[in-house]
Design a protein around this motif. Sequence first.
Motif, short mmCIF file in Angstrom:
data_model
loop_
_atom_site.label_atom_id
_atom_site.label_comp_id
_atom_site.label_asym_id
_atom_site.label_seq_id
_atom_site.Cartn_x
_atom_site.Cartn_y
_atom_site.Cartn_z
N ILE A 186 51.15 57.20 38.45
CA ILE A 186 52.02 56.23 37.78
C ILE A 186 52.91 56.99 36.80
O ILE A 186 52.41 57.77 35.99
CB ILE A 186 51.20 55.18 37.01
CG1 ILE A 186 50.35 54.36 37.99
CG2 ILE A 186 52.10 54.25 36.21
CD1 ILE A 186 49.39 53.41 37.31
N TYR A 187 54.22 56.76 36.88
CA TYR A 187 55.16 57.41 35.97
C TYR A 187 55.82 56.35 35.08
O TYR A 187 55.89 55.17 35.43
CB TYR A 187 56.22 58.18 36.76
CG TYR A 187 55.62 59.27 37.62
CD1 TYR A 187 55.26 60.50 37.07
CD2 TYR A 187 55.37 59.06 38.97
CE1 TYR A 187 54.68 61.49 37.85
CE2 TYR A 187 54.80 60.05 39.77
CZ TYR A 187 54.46 61.26 39.19
OH TYR A 187 53.88 62.24 39.96
N ASN A 188 56.32 56.79 33.91
CA ASN A 188 56.89 55.85 32.92
C ASN A 188 55.90 54.74 32.59
O ASN A 188 56.23 53.55 32.59
CB ASN A 188 58.21 55.26 33.44
CG ASN A 188 59.25 56.32 33.71
OD1 ASN A 188 59.45 57.22 32.89
ND2 ASN A 188 59.89 56.24 34.87
N ALA A 189 54.66 55.17 32.32
CA ALA A 189 53.58 54.20 32.13
C ALA A 189 53.85 53.25 30.97
O ALA A 189 53.54 52.06 31.06
CB ALA A 189 52.26 54.94 31.92
N ASP A 190 54.43 53.76 29.87
CA ASP A 190 54.67 52.89 28.71
C ASP A 190 55.64 51.77 29.03
O ASP A 190 55.43 50.62 28.65
CB ASP A 190 55.21 53.73 27.53
CG ASP A 190 54.16 54.69 27.00
OD1 ASP A 190 52.96 54.47 27.26
OD2 ASP A 190 54.56 55.69 26.35
N GLU A 191 56.71 52.10 29.75
CA GLU A 191 57.70 51.09 30.11
C GLU A 191 57.12 50.08 31.10
O GLU A 191 57.35 48.87 30.99
CB GLU A 191 58.93 51.77 30.72
CG GLU A 191 60.09 50.82 31.04
CD GLU A 191 60.70 50.19 29.79
OE1 GLU A 191 61.41 49.18 29.94
OE2 GLU A 191 60.45 50.70 28.69
N LEU A 192 56.36 50.58 32.06
CA LEU A 192 55.73 49.68 33.03
C LEU A 192 54.74 48.76 32.34
O LEU A 192 54.68 47.56 32.64
CB LEU A 192 55.03 50.50 34.12
CG LEU A 192 54.29 49.70 35.20
CD1 LEU A 192 55.23 48.74 35.91
CD2 LEU A 192 53.63 50.64 36.20
N ASP A 193 54.00 49.29 31.40
CA ASP A 193 53.03 48.47 30.66
C ASP A 193 53.74 47.39 29.86
O ASP A 193 53.26 46.25 29.76
CB ASP A 193 52.19 49.36 29.74
CG ASP A 193 51.05 48.61 29.08
OD1 ASP A 193 50.29 47.94 29.80
OD2 ASP A 193 50.93 48.67 27.85
N ARG A 194 54.90 47.71 29.30
CA ARG A 194 55.66 46.72 28.54
C ARG A 194 56.14 45.58 29.44
O ARG A 194 56.04 44.40 29.08
CB ARG A 194 56.87 47.40 27.88
CG ARG A 194 57.68 46.48 26.96
CD ARG A 194 58.90 47.20 26.42
NE ARG A 194 59.86 47.51 27.48
CZ ARG A 194 60.73 46.62 27.96
NH1 ARG A 194 60.75 45.37 27.51
NH2 ARG A 194 61.59 46.98 28.90
N LEU A 195 56.62 45.93 30.62
CA LEU A 195 57.06 44.90 31.57
C LEU A 195 55.90 44.04 32.05
O LEU A 195 56.01 42.82 32.16
CB LEU A 195 57.75 45.56 32.77
CG LEU A 195 59.09 46.25 32.49
CD1 LEU A 195 59.56 47.01 33.72
CD2 LEU A 195 60.13 45.22 32.09
N LEU A 196 54.78 44.69 32.35
CA LEU A 196 53.62 43.94 32.83
C LEU A 196 53.09 42.99 31.77
O LEU A 196 52.61 41.89 32.07
CB LEU A 196 52.50 44.91 33.25
CG LEU A 196 52.76 45.73 34.51
CD1 LEU A 196 51.66 46.76 34.71
CD2 LEU A 196 52.85 44.83 35.73
#
Length: 298
Positions: A6-16
């Motif tokens: 998983i890349y850009n985990a912080d951004e993906l976590d924010r969207l999720l």
Amino acid sequence: QRNQDIYNADELDRLLGKTVITRTFEEVTGKDIRRIHQMPIPFLPEEREVYNIVLKEFYRIQREYYSSTGNSRKDALMRLIQQITLLLRISAAPDCMKEYEGETPLKEMAVVEALARWPEEVVAIGVRHTTVLDRYAAAIREYLPERPLFVVTGSTVTFAKRRALRDVLRDSQNGILLCTQQSLPSSVNFEFVNKIIIPEMHYNNAGMSQFYMRFVRYTSTEKKDLYFPIYIGSLESNLMQMVLAKEKLTMFMKGQDADMDEIYAKFGVDYDLLSTLMTRETDDEGHLRIHWGEQKIA
């Protein structure tokens, strides 16, 4: 296809966090009643022998278990999938192969011995294929003839009978429910069953949980013990590692970032699983090797 990093985990976590609403069983109930136990099992020589036949000589026995599509190109593409499928089938029940010449396989005996240790317990056993189910049914009838055995598959038992099974199984007090994992109707729960054995794994925990969550209910008060007997050094070890890697991804999608040590602890893996994995290369002797790298989240 080759990894689940998983890349850009912080951004993906924010969207999720804005789009996904999930609650785990533990969050809803406030209790953790599931205990997962690994049962690592070594291959006996005769079990290793039939495993190696499929590993080294699949070209010789392929037509005994799989029919040709009539297209040589398609047959070549299917060969690896068929070989993997058969290796996993052997890992569940070596005696489902005609080439097997030994006694009752060690994994089946481990399951029978576990059942014998729980003479007053109702136990559920979930497999994926009817050929594997038949072998466990035969072993249980041979070694534990006095125990009530209820065999359930979606193709042989009607939906109404599967619903009625709940009361019959509970009244037996020490019955054994042997079924294919997909055969239990989602509307019927067996909250009184506390011992669950899964000798044949699915490709992810979500698939298996659809089976074992029939026994782990919100109204349950007793501990639920889940047992995973696994042949160490077989392709089944890779399957368990894949289940763990997918579970790490699933937990991330639910906002729970966990490292592999936590996942191993959750699934009761207290042995060196990574050292038992096969890799994807082929050596000079023709051994199939399937590589699973460590998942990265960055």
